[in-house]
Design a protein around this motif. Structure first.
Motif, mmCIF file in Angstrom:
data_model
loop_
_atom_site.group_PDB
_atom_site.id
_atom_site.type_symbol
_atom_site.label_atom_id
_atom_site.label_comp_id
_atom_site.label_asym_id
_atom_site.label_seq_id
_atom_site.Cartn_x
_atom_site.Cartn_y
_atom_site.Cartn_z
ATOM 1 N N ILE A 1 -17.049 -19.299 -12.045
ATOM 2 C CA ILE A 1 -17.916 -18.147 -11.799
ATOM 3 C C ILE A 1 -19.366 -18.600 -11.751
ATOM 4 O O ILE A 1 -19.733 -19.636 -12.310
ATOM 5 C CB ILE A 1 -17.734 -17.043 -12.867
ATOM 6 C CG1 ILE A 1 -18.024 -17.571 -14.264
ATOM 7 C CG2 ILE A 1 -16.349 -16.454 -12.802
ATOM 8 C CD1 ILE A 1 -18.005 -16.503 -15.340
ATOM 9 N N ALA A 2 -20.186 -17.829 -11.048
ATOM 10 C CA ALA A 2 -21.601 -18.155 -10.898
ATOM 11 C C ALA A 2 -22.379 -17.821 -12.163
ATOM 12 O O ALA A 2 -22.038 -16.884 -12.888
ATOM 13 C CB ALA A 2 -22.183 -17.385 -9.717
ATOM 14 N N LYS A 3 -23.414 -18.582 -12.389
ATOM 15 C CA LYS A 3 -24.302 -18.326 -13.521
ATOM 16 C C LYS A 3 -24.879 -16.920 -13.378
ATOM 17 O O LYS A 3 -25.280 -16.500 -12.293
ATOM 18 C CB LYS A 3 -25.427 -19.363 -13.534
ATOM 19 C CG LYS A 3 -26.413 -19.169 -14.653
ATOM 20 C CD LYS A 3 -27.494 -20.221 -14.613
ATOM 21 C CE LYS A 3 -28.507 -19.945 -15.713
ATOM 22 N NZ LYS A 3 -29.613 -20.893 -15.683
ATOM 23 N N CYS B 1 -21.680 -16.644 -28.218
ATOM 24 C CA CYS B 1 -21.801 -16.441 -26.774
ATOM 25 C C CYS B 1 -20.712 -15.508 -26.239
ATOM 26 O O CYS B 1 -20.738 -15.108 -25.090
ATOM 27 C CB CYS B 1 -21.743 -17.771 -26.042
ATOM 28 S SG CYS B 1 -20.221 -18.677 -26.339
ATOM 29 N N THR B 2 -19.757 -15.173 -27.096
ATOM 30 C CA THR B 2 -18.641 -14.314 -26.722
ATOM 31 C C THR B 2 -18.643 -13.095 -27.640
ATOM 32 O O THR B 2 -18.567 -13.249 -28.857
ATOM 33 C CB THR B 2 -17.301 -15.063 -26.873
ATOM 34 O OG1 THR B 2 -17.393 -16.297 -26.161
ATOM 35 C CG2 THR B 2 -16.151 -14.258 -26.345
ATOM 36 N N ASN C 1 -24.846 -16.957 -18.668
ATOM 37 C CA ASN C 1 -26.062 -17.742 -18.439
ATOM 38 C C ASN C 1 -25.932 -19.138 -19.041
ATOM 39 O O ASN C 1 -26.816 -19.960 -18.886
ATOM 40 C CB ASN C 1 -27.286 -17.023 -19.013
ATOM 41 C CG ASN C 1 -27.649 -15.823 -18.167
ATOM 42 O OD1 ASN C 1 -27.660 -15.896 -16.939
ATOM 43 N ND2 ASN C 1 -27.922 -14.710 -18.806
ATOM 44 N N ARG C 2 -24.823 -19.396 -19.704
ATOM 45 C CA ARG C 2 -24.536 -20.722 -20.266
ATOM 46 C C ARG C 2 -23.674 -21.488 -19.263
ATOM 47 O O ARG C 2 -22.518 -21.147 -19.044
ATOM 48 C CB ARG C 2 -23.798 -20.598 -21.589
ATOM 49 C CG ARG C 2 -24.631 -19.930 -22.657
ATOM 50 C CD ARG C 2 -23.801 -19.712 -23.899
ATOM 51 N NE ARG C 2 -24.560 -19.016 -24.906
ATOM 52 C CZ ARG C 2 -24.736 -19.454 -26.140
ATOM 53 N NH1 ARG C 2 -24.192 -20.584 -26.517
ATOM 54 N NH2 ARG C 2 -25.438 -18.766 -26.997
ATOM 55 N N GLU D 1 -15.143 -21.830 -16.072
ATOM 56 C CA GLU D 1 -16.348 -22.643 -15.932
ATOM 57 C C GLU D 1 -17.437 -21.836 -15.254
ATOM 58 O O GLU D 1 -17.198 -21.184 -14.239
ATOM 59 C CB GLU D 1 -16.065 -23.908 -15.128
ATOM 60 C CG GLU D 1 -17.269 -24.811 -15.045
ATOM 61 C CD GLU D 1 -16.984 -26.165 -14.413
ATOM 62 O OE1 GLU D 1 -17.913 -26.986 -14.398
ATOM 63 O OE2 GLU D 1 -15.853 -26.390 -13.955
ATOM 64 N N VAL D 2 -18.624 -21.890 -15.853
ATOM 65 C CA VAL D 2 -19.806 -21.263 -15.255
ATOM 66 C C VAL D 2 -20.516 -22.346 -14.465
ATOM 67 O O VAL D 2 -20.895 -23.391 -15.011
ATOM 68 C CB VAL D 2 -20.744 -20.666 -16.336
ATOM 69 C CG1 VAL D 2 -21.976 -20.058 -15.679
ATOM 70 C CG2 VAL D 2 -20.008 -19.620 -17.170
ATOM 71 N N LEU D 3 -20.684 -22.101 -13.168
ATOM 72 C CA LEU D 3 -21.305 -23.079 -12.278
ATOM 73 C C LEU D 3 -22.814 -22.942 -12.317
ATOM 74 O O LEU D 3 -23.353 -21.835 -12.430
ATOM 75 C CB LEU D 3 -20.792 -22.873 -10.851
ATOM 76 C CG LEU D 3 -19.280 -22.941 -10.684
ATOM 77 C CD1 LEU D 3 -18.890 -22.570 -9.256
ATOM 78 C CD2 LEU D 3 -18.756 -24.318 -11.044
#
Length: 130
Positions: free
Chosen positions: A35-37, A66-67, A91-92, A118-120
Motif C-alpha cells: 500500500i502507498a504511504k 502504530c496500530t 505514514n511508516r 508493506e507500506v511503499l
C-alpha cells in the motif's frame, strides 16, 4: 418436594456452567499487501460467536503504538457476528508485521490476530520524471 427443587437447581446450574461463548474469526490474518504511504490503514477482522452464551470482548491490544484496534461495544449474542477494527499508521514506510491480541470470555480467552503487508515509500520527484 425438596429433592425435586434441589434436582432442578442442580440441573440449571450445570446447564449454565456448560454455556460458553466461542469466537470464530473469518481469518486471523489481515494482509494489507503493498500500500502507498499515507493511504487508508483501516482494516476489519470479522468474527462470529459460535458458542451458546453471549461473547464479551473485554479488551483488544496491539503490539505497537502504530496500530490502534477498536473492540466491539457490548456483548455479541450467540450466533451473531461482530468486528474488530484495526487502524495502522501508513505514514511508516516498510514492512508491516504486527499482532493484535483479543481478550474475551470465550472458550479461548486470549486470541492473537496478525496484520501484515508493506507500506511503499513515496516516489521522488526525480523518479516521477523519468
Amino acid at each position: 418436594m425438596k429433592k425435586l427443587v434441589l434436582i432442578a437447581v442442580i440441573a440449571l446450574v450445570s446447564f449454565a456452567a456448560n454455556a460458553q461463548a466461542k469466537i470464530t474469526f473469518k481469518s486471523d490474518t489481515v494482509d494489507y499487501g503493498e500500500i502507498a504511504k499515507g493511504s487508508d490503514g483501516v482494516r476489519v477482522f470479522e468474527f462470529t460467536n459460535t458458542g451458546d452464551a453471549p461473547l464479551i470482548v473485554s479488551d483488544v491490544k496491539s503490539s505497537c503504538g502504530c496500530t490502534v484496534p477498536k473492540k466491539p461495544e457490548g456483548p455479541v449474542a450467540a450466533g451473531a457476528s461482530g468486528k474488530i477494527e484495526v487502524k495502522y499508521d501508513t505514514n511508516r514506510v516498510g514492512p508491516i508485521r504486527k499482532t493484535v491480541t483479543v481478550y474475551s470470555n470465550a472458550d479461548e480467552p486470549i486470541k492473537a490476530l496478525k496484520i501484515k503487508g508493506e507500506v511503499l515509500k513515496d516516489a521522488s520527484v526525480l523518479e516521477k520524471t523519468k
